[in-house]
Design a protein around this motif. Structure first.
Motif, PDB file in Angstrom:
ATOM      1  N   GLU A 127      68.631 -40.187  19.338  1.00 29.09           N
ATOM      2  CA  GLU A 127      68.799 -41.638  19.325  1.00 29.09           C
ATOM      3  C   GLU A 127      68.022 -42.290  20.463  1.00 29.09           C
ATOM      4  OE1 GLU A 127      70.345 -43.289  16.978  1.00 29.09           O
ATOM      5  OE2 GLU A 127      70.794 -41.398  15.964  1.00 29.09           O
ATOM      6  N   PRO A 128      67.600 -43.562  20.269  1.00 31.87           N
ATOM      7  CA  PRO A 128      66.943 -44.288  21.376  1.00 31.87           C
ATOM      8  C   PRO A 128      67.876 -44.378  22.576  1.00 31.87           C
ATOM      9  CG  PRO A 128      66.678 -45.448  19.292  1.00 31.87           C
ATOM     10  CD  PRO A 128      67.671 -44.349  19.037  1.00 31.87           C
ATOM     11  N   LEU A 129      67.285 -44.429  23.733  1.00 27.71           N
ATOM     12  CA  LEU A 129      68.060 -44.412  24.971  1.00 27.71           C
ATOM     13  C   LEU A 129      68.491 -45.838  25.322  1.00 27.71           C
ATOM     14  CD1 LEU A 129      69.024 -42.419  27.093  1.00 27.71           C
ATOM     15  CD2 LEU A 129      66.937 -42.846  28.367  1.00 27.71           C
ATOM     16  N   THR A 130      69.714 -46.187  24.966  1.00 31.98           N
ATOM     17  CA  THR A 130      70.234 -47.522  25.239  1.00 31.98           C
ATOM     18  C   THR A 130      71.039 -47.527  26.529  1.00 31.98           C
ATOM     19  OG1 THR A 130      72.294 -47.139  24.038  1.00 31.98           O
ATOM     20  CG2 THR A 130      70.401 -47.932  22.760  1.00 31.98           C
ATOM     21  N   GLN A 131      71.309 -48.730  27.020  1.00 35.99           N
ATOM     22  CA  GLN A 131      72.109 -48.842  28.235  1.00 35.99           C
ATOM     23  C   GLN A 131      73.530 -48.356  27.988  1.00 35.99           C
ATOM     24  OE1 GLN A 131      71.223 -51.769  31.259  1.00 35.99           O
ATOM     25  NE2 GLN A 131      73.253 -52.643  30.928  1.00 35.99           N
ATOM     26  N   ALA A 132      74.045 -48.581  26.766  1.00 35.01           N
ATOM     27  CA  ALA A 132      75.382 -48.096  26.434  1.00 35.01           C
ATOM     28  C   ALA A 132      75.437 -46.568  26.488  1.00 35.01           C
ATOM     29  CB  ALA A 132      75.787 -48.599  25.044  1.00 35.01           C
TER      30      ALA A 132
END
Length: 366
Positions: free
Chosen positions: A271-276
């Protein structure tokens, strides 16, 4: 006293100590005793004292290898380079001899063929001549087979040795990049991995840096001593590694300081690296360390709760590796200021609130 004069005084004290103990003043010995006498490596002094007076060079080198793993790698690299060079030279000689043998075999077969053709042309191809030709061919083939077997054996031996050397090189490469106490990657490996996050033109990968250190670690050392402090560092390192997915880059970058480089997102790495996602990772680390129940060996006296403060910055929010580390470290500092045992995210300033540094951070607490 000036800085230079202090350095000179320290150097003279080190040389005097080495002379008193009967240690040969080699550069590598000076490095070891200087590190011990200046307190750079606390346990090193005790290890040298155990050697007593007039230690052998082998004993000093053995101690040095325990505290300077890079030296082990350098020594191994030099030794293996020589071994590999000799092995390649011997293999080259074998193959060169094989080429000469092939030419000799071809020459013998050609001479026998011409002799037999000539005998057949002039009518002198008697049974004796035929048997002579056959014997020459059989002998040449036997020699060729024997030589071929020797070459095959030599190539196999060289191949086996090369594989062993490759495994040994990999072992020492890992040793040179591993922190002895924590068994995590060391600062050298961290710097290399951090630099790899930025390609040509400064393009950043989908990655983030988490830096952290143990809260009030000096109090632990002062109260329980350095051996217990080392135990805490090792336990924290093991817990950090345990809560991260396999293959995540985790390093010990200083005394009680650690770093995690995350690339590509969630636990699956897809998955893309999100802040969450980063917040979840940081919280997993923080809660995991907070849950440690550490005691002093033998006495089982509780050490008390150990906590971490963390600072996080995405690679895309920095222009280069140095800026990324500085941003994450500044966020870590803010976490300390805010009460410790928490994570602070670096937030790049917008055009409107560039002057207000408080807008650069987002805080995650329990």
């Amino acid at each position: 006293m000036t800085k230079n004069s202090k350095m000179m005084e320290t150097a003279l004290r080190v040389l005097h100590k080495m002379s008193h103990l009967g240690v040969v003043p080699l550069p590598r010995n000076y490095e070891v005793f200087y590190a011990a006498m200046t307190g750079q490596i606390p346990k090193l002094g005790g290890a040298l004292m155990m050697l007593g007076a007039n230690p052998t060079q082998e004993e000093i080198d053995e101690v040095a290898l325990k505290f300077f793993p890079d030296r082990a790698a350098e020594n191994a690299t030099t030794r293996m380079t020589g071994t590999m060079g000799r092995e390649l030279s011997m293999l080259g000689s074998t193959l060169d001899h094989e080429q000469r043998s092939l030419r000799a075999f071809g020459g013998a077969v050609e001479a026998a063929r011409k002799g037999f053709q000539q005998a057949a042309a002039n009518g002198s191809a008697t049974p004796e001549k035929i048997f002579e030709f056959i014997n020459v061919m059989v002998d040449a083939l036997a020699d060729r087979q024997e030589q071929g077997n020797r070459v095959a054996q030599r190539v196999q031996t060289s191949s086996t040795k090369m594989e062993e050397l490759e495994r040994e090189v990999e072992h020492y490469r890992q040793m040179a990049n591993t922190d002895v106490l924590s068994k995590l990657f060391n600062r050298r490996a961290f710097d290399e991995r951090l630099a790899s996050l930025y390609g040509s033109g400064g393009a950043a990968k989908d990655a983030a840096l988490l830096v952290m250190d143990i809260d009030r670690f000096k109090q632990i050392n002062d109260k329980f001593g350095h051996p217990v402090g080392d135990q805490v560092i090792a336990a924290v390192a093991e817990r950090i590694r345990g809560v991260m997915r396999k293959g995540t880059f985790v390093a010990r970058t200083g005394g009680e300081e650690f770093a995690i480089i995350v690339e590509g997102g969630d636990r699956s790495g897809n998955e893309p690296l999100t802040q969450a996602t980063l917040a979840q990772i940081a919280e997993r680390v923080r809660v995991g360390v907070e849950g440690l129940a550490l005691t002093i060996p033998k006495t089982t006296t509780p050490i008390g709760k150990v906590t971490l403060s963390l600072g996080v910055c995405r690679a895309a929010d920095a222009i280069n590796p140095g800026d990324l580390y500085q941003n994450a470290d500044a966020a870590l500092y803010r976490a300390k200021e805010a009460g410790r045992n928490r994570t602070v995210f670096h937030e790049p300033p917008s055009a409107e609130d560039d002057a207000d540094l408080d807008h650069r951070y987002m805080m995650y607490k329990r």
